[in-house]
Design a protein around this motif. Structure first.
Motif, PDB file in Angstrom:
ATOM      1  N   SER A  97       0.993  -1.072   0.102  1.00  0.00           N
ATOM      2  CA  SER A  97       0.024   0.153   0.401  1.00  0.00           C
ATOM      3  C   SER A  97      -0.004   1.040   0.328  1.00  0.00           C
ATOM      4  CB  SER A  97      -1.268   0.111   1.131  1.00  0.00           C
ATOM      5  OG  SER A  97      -1.295  -0.774   1.697  1.00  0.00           O
ATOM      6  N   ILE A  98       2.199   1.315   0.637  1.00  0.00           N
ATOM      7  CA  ILE A  98       2.839   2.670   0.750  1.00  0.00           C
ATOM      8  C   ILE A  98       2.673   3.294  -0.840  1.00  0.00           C
ATOM      9  CG2 ILE A  98       4.518   3.472   1.383  1.00  0.00           C
ATOM     10  CD1 ILE A  98       5.180   0.740   3.499  1.00  0.00           C
ATOM     11  N   HIS A  99       3.554   2.865  -1.556  1.00  0.00           N
ATOM     12  CA  HIS A  99       3.776   3.477  -3.180  1.00  0.00           C
ATOM     13  C   HIS A  99       2.094   4.052  -3.251  1.00  0.00           C
ATOM     14  CE1 HIS A  99       5.447   4.889  -6.670  1.00  0.00           C
ATOM     15  NE2 HIS A  99       4.672   3.775  -6.833  1.00  0.00           N
ATOM     16  N   TYR A 100       0.884   2.629  -3.614  1.00  0.00           N
ATOM     17  CA  TYR A 100       0.143   3.016  -4.084  1.00  0.00           C
ATOM     18  C   TYR A 100      -1.208   4.303  -3.319  1.00  0.00           C
ATOM     19  CZ  TYR A 100      -4.907   1.976  -5.894  1.00  0.00           C
ATOM     20  OH  TYR A 100      -5.702   1.775  -5.888  1.00  0.00           O
ATOM     21  N   LEU A 101      -0.755   4.827  -1.770  1.00  0.00           N
ATOM     22  CA  LEU A 101      -0.987   5.514  -1.310  1.00  0.00           C
ATOM     23  C   LEU A 101      -0.355   6.921  -1.450  1.00  0.00           C
ATOM     24  CD1 LEU A 101      -1.438   4.382   1.998  1.00  0.00           C
ATOM     25  CD2 LEU A 101      -3.436   5.088   0.415  1.00  0.00           C
ATOM     26  N   GLN A 102       0.603   6.642  -1.545  1.00  0.00           N
ATOM     27  CA  GLN A 102       1.263   8.034  -2.388  1.00  0.00           C
ATOM     28  C   GLN A 102       1.283   8.640  -3.259  1.00  0.00           C
ATOM     29  OE1 GLN A 102       5.375   9.638  -0.871  1.00  0.00           O
ATOM     30  NE2 GLN A 102       4.312   9.175   0.859  1.00  0.00           N
ATOM     31  N   ARG A 103       1.004   7.327  -4.111  1.00  0.00           N
ATOM     32  CA  ARG A 103       0.130   8.264  -5.879  1.00  0.00           C
ATOM     33  C   ARG A 103      -1.574   8.553  -5.497  1.00  0.00           C
ATOM     34  NH1 ARG A 103       0.832   2.865  -8.685  1.00  0.00           N
ATOM     35  NH2 ARG A 103      -1.435   2.270  -8.699  1.00  0.00           N
ATOM     36  N   GLU A 104      -2.470   7.960  -5.148  1.00  0.00           N
ATOM     37  CA  GLU A 104      -3.209   8.078  -5.178  1.00  0.00           C
ATOM     38  C   GLU A 104      -4.244   9.065  -4.119  1.00  0.00           C
ATOM     39  OE1 GLU A 104      -5.555   6.808  -7.402  1.00  0.00           O
ATOM     40  OE2 GLU A 104      -3.814   5.671  -8.130  1.00  0.00           O
ATOM     41  N   ARG A 355      -0.958   1.215 -12.271  1.00  0.00           N
ATOM     42  CA  ARG A 355      -0.568   2.952 -12.459  1.00  0.00           C
ATOM     43  C   ARG A 355      -2.165   3.900 -11.938  1.00  0.00           C
ATOM     44  NH1 ARG A 355       2.350   1.404 -17.285  1.00  0.00           N
ATOM     45  NH2 ARG A 355       1.220  -0.079 -16.797  1.00  0.00           N
ATOM     46  N   GLN A 356      -1.317   5.064 -11.711  1.00  0.00           N
ATOM     47  CA  GLN A 356      -2.281   5.928 -11.786  1.00  0.00           C
ATOM     48  C   GLN A 356      -4.237   5.864 -11.734  1.00  0.00           C
ATOM     49  OE1 GLN A 356      -0.855   8.919  -9.858  1.00  0.00           O
ATOM     50  NE2 GLN A 356      -2.925  10.093  -9.401  1.00  0.00           N
ATOM     51  N   GLY A 357      -4.636   6.118 -11.402  1.00  0.00           N
ATOM     52  CA  GLY A 357      -6.226   5.494 -11.231  1.00  0.00           C
ATOM     53  C   GLY A 357      -6.441   4.494 -12.024  1.00  0.00           C
ATOM     54  N   GLU A 358      -5.876   2.945 -11.260  1.00  0.00           N
ATOM     55  CA  GLU A 358      -6.039   1.640 -11.534  1.00  0.00           C
ATOM     56  C   GLU A 358      -6.401   1.756 -12.868  1.00  0.00           C
ATOM     57  OE1 GLU A 358      -7.800  -0.636  -8.856  1.00  0.00           O
ATOM     58  OE2 GLU A 358      -6.891  -0.190  -7.591  1.00  0.00           O
ATOM     59  N   LYS A 359      -5.589   2.102 -14.095  1.00  0.00           N
ATOM     60  CA  LYS A 359      -5.788   2.993 -15.800  1.00  0.00           C
ATOM     61  C   LYS A 359      -6.045   0.918 -16.328  1.00  0.00           C
ATOM     62  CE  LYS A 359      -3.747   5.526 -18.825  1.00  0.00           C
ATOM     63  NZ  LYS A 359      -2.865   6.015 -18.511  1.00  0.00           N
ATOM     64  N   TYR A 360      -4.887  -0.094 -15.821  1.00  0.00           N
ATOM     65  CA  TYR A 360      -4.443  -0.935 -16.382  1.00  0.00           C
ATOM     66  C   TYR A 360      -5.188  -2.397 -15.960  1.00  0.00           C
ATOM     67  CZ  TYR A 360      -1.982   2.286 -19.288  1.00  0.00           C
ATOM     68  OH  TYR A 360      -1.806   3.110 -19.868  1.00  0.00           O
TER      69      TYR A 360
END
Lengths: 488, 102
Positions: A97-104, A355-360
């Motif tokens: 989650s750490i990276h995911y939260l930093q991004r989203e 990735r950003q916004g769960e695009k893929y």
């Protein structure tokens, strides 16, 4: 006048993991407003530290086996196994989650507190020996997970996932509670061991109708929580809509804890009426495997595909439950551990790739990942092969022990159908592998970024766990075998 | 002779359970669905307290208090989720929440 206002210190040590996790969760909430957004990842570190200490606490609690707090909680091998399992799932989920939260959503850190509290609830469920504790543990875990499912509150998919999860979840919990109220009315106690004693003593035995209805109502609640048919409808929508690391978490941790209470209630309290519930679990196992595997064949969204696959895996565990034996319980425990590693690993790959916004998040987006990121693709392949049940992976031995237990319980048809289902399942997992290795790299694979450090650790740890259980299954299986005899 | 027996409480409780279940299954408005779930929880509480009284055992009443407390927490979370949904979709109708399906 009670002898002492304070419980003896052994009792406190028996709930050490819960104490540690609650303190860590509270600490995260207190520190959260004081940190600037770019330092919020520190909270992830606190969460991991808290979970590691709680893992140590589980080992300490295991030294003081026995009931605590007037039989409310019991520490036995079974409780220790599931406590350790849900804490490990928590660690892997936080790493993802750490990276995911930093991004989203970099401005908020209460996410980690919610994960910690959810693990507290699951840990309580693992050790509960009482219907009141089971209910409280279930709700602590569920309420935190409802919030996590809708954590990115500006994303419509998250909103929808959370509201569906909440409505169906609390509806099912209400039925579970109604069942609990009736069994309390029938047996006059909420303690599982006492209920068992009342039900197996002919002079005390309450009306069979009352007991049957309450067992059925409780089955509704448990089947919902483990996403077994016919109460699995929520799972695909919720898993697809929730943030990918949250899906990783809730498809492994809460499900394992729900199976823990399911096993404990039906193998102790309702054991005297086992000839009544065995056919129900049998039917549910059958339907769950079919629904999960056949619906997964048609999916293109990879989160939804893995959601149906997780329903199918719940079906295999239900086979072990319907075997209704100590070997079956041990097989279910082993399978849940193997499943936790491979499933969290698979969702960690999804987290990385979305990735950003769960695009893929489509299967076709993975085209060419095998060329672009051979290591990630290789790790993903390990998880997928384990989900199929190929030898040398944890998934193989998990299925092997479950079907062995089913055969020993003379469930021949269920075994045959289960094996056929595994063959069907191979198709949709292999399809992902084919797309990943044999299709030309598309736009998604061309632009893929390097794996974030947290996700990388989670990937390697899950892969190590999956292979460890596949090559040295006895490490976990011996412990599971020794712990499968529940307190009666 | 005491006129109200356990059976009366159980009939009332089953009636509430049915009302709640029908409400959850037929209503479109999420707020009303939440109210229906609360009805089922109250049916549970009536049962618990009645049985507790019948056995002269305090566990049932303690359980009922826990159910009330947890139901309050649950409702808080539900309304929070609902507000987030309303801000994005401007609806509280369950059948308009249909982004995720196969």
């Amino acid at each position: 006048m009670p002898a002492s206002l304070f419980p003896p210190y052994e009792d406190l040590l028996r709930i050490l993991p819960e104490i540690v996790l609650t303190i860590a969760g509270t600490l995260v909430m207190v520190l959260e407003p004081a940190l600037r957004p770019e330092r919020k990842r520190l909270l992830g570190g606190i969460a991991i530290a808290g979970l590691l200490v709680a893992l140590w606490g589980t080992a300490v609690a295991n030294l003081f086996r026995g009931p605590a707090f007037h039989q409310m909680v019991v520490v036995d091998g079974f409780a220790t196994f599931f406590r350790a399992l849900v804490i490990v799932v928590g660690i892997l989920a936080v790493l993802c989650s750490i990276h995911y939260l930093q991004r989203e959503r970099p401005d908020s850190g209460e996410y980690y507190a919610l994960v910690l509290f959810s693990v507290v609830g699951q840990s309580v469920m693992a050790a509960a020996n009482e219907l009141i504790m089971i209910f409280i543990g279930l709700e602590i875990s569920s309420i935190a997970t409802y919030v996590l499912a809708g954590y990115l509150r500006d994303d419509r998919r998250n909103n929808e996932s959370a509201i569906k999860y909440f409505l169906l979840g609390s509806f099912a919990t209400a039925f579970l509670l109604y069942g609990i109220a009736w069994i309390y009315g029938a047996a006059g106690t909420t303690n599982l061991v006492e209920i068992r004693r009342v039900l197996s003593t002919p002079e005390l035995a309450p009306p069979r109708f009352l007991v049957g209805v309450s067992a059925a109502l409780m089955f509704v609640g448990f089947a919902f929580k483990v996403s077994a048919a016919p109460f699995q409808v929520w799972a695909p929508d919720v898993y697809q809509g929730a943030p990918a690391p949250v899906t990783a978490f809730m498809s492994a941790g809460p499900k394992a804890a729900a199976f823990a209470i399911f096993l404990r209630v039906y193998m102790t309290a309702f054991e005297p009426i086992s000839n009544r519930w065995e056919p129900v679990v049998w039917l549910s196992a059958l339907a769950t495997m079919f629904v999960g595997n056949f619906a997964a064949l048609l999916q293109n969204n990879i989160k939804r595909l893995l959601a149906y696959s997780s329903i199918a895996h719940a079906g295999y565990v239900m086979v072990a439950v319907s075997a209704h034996s100590e070997i079956g319980t041990a097989a279910a425990m082993f399978y849940l551990a193997a499943y936790a590693f491979m499933n969290v690993g698979a969702f960690a790959v999804v987290t990385h790739f979305a990735r950003q916004g769960e695009k893929y998040v489509d299967v076709d987006d993975l085209a060419g990942l095998g060329h672009r990121q051979p290591v990630t693709a290789a790790l993903f392949s390990i998880f997928l092969l384990s989900l199929i049940g190929i030898p040398l992976t944890g998934g193989f031995f998990g299925k092997f022990y479950i079907f062995k237990a089913a055969l020993e319980a003379k469930l021949y048809w269920l075994t045959v159908i289960g094996l056929l289902n595994s063959a069907v399942a191979a198709y949709y997992y292999l399809r992902i592998l084919v797309v990943m290795y044999f299709h030309e790299p598309g736009e998604a694979a061309q632009t893929v970024s390097p794996v974030a450090p947290g996700v990388k650790i989670a990937l390697w740890a899950s892969a190590a766990g999956t292979l460890l259980l596949g090559i040295f299954p006895s490490v976990i299986l011996d412990f599971a075998d020794r712990s499968a005899a529940l307190m009666k | 002779m005491h006129p109200v027996t356990n059976v009366h409480y159980m009939v009332l409780s089953v009636a509430l359970l049915l009302v709640g279940t029908i409400g959850v299954l037929t209503r479109r408005n999420i707020v009303i669905i939440l109210m229906s779930i609360e009805l089922i929880l109250n049916a549970v509480n009536i049962n618990l307290v009645a049985f507790s009284h019948h056995f002269g055992d305090v566990h049932g009443q303690v359980f009922a208090i826990f159910v009330i407390a947890v139901a309050a927490a649950e409702t808080t979370v539900a309304l929070g989720i609902l507000i987030a949904l309303f801000r994005n979709k401007e609806t509280v109708l369950a059948d308009e929440v249909d982004l995720l399906k196969w």
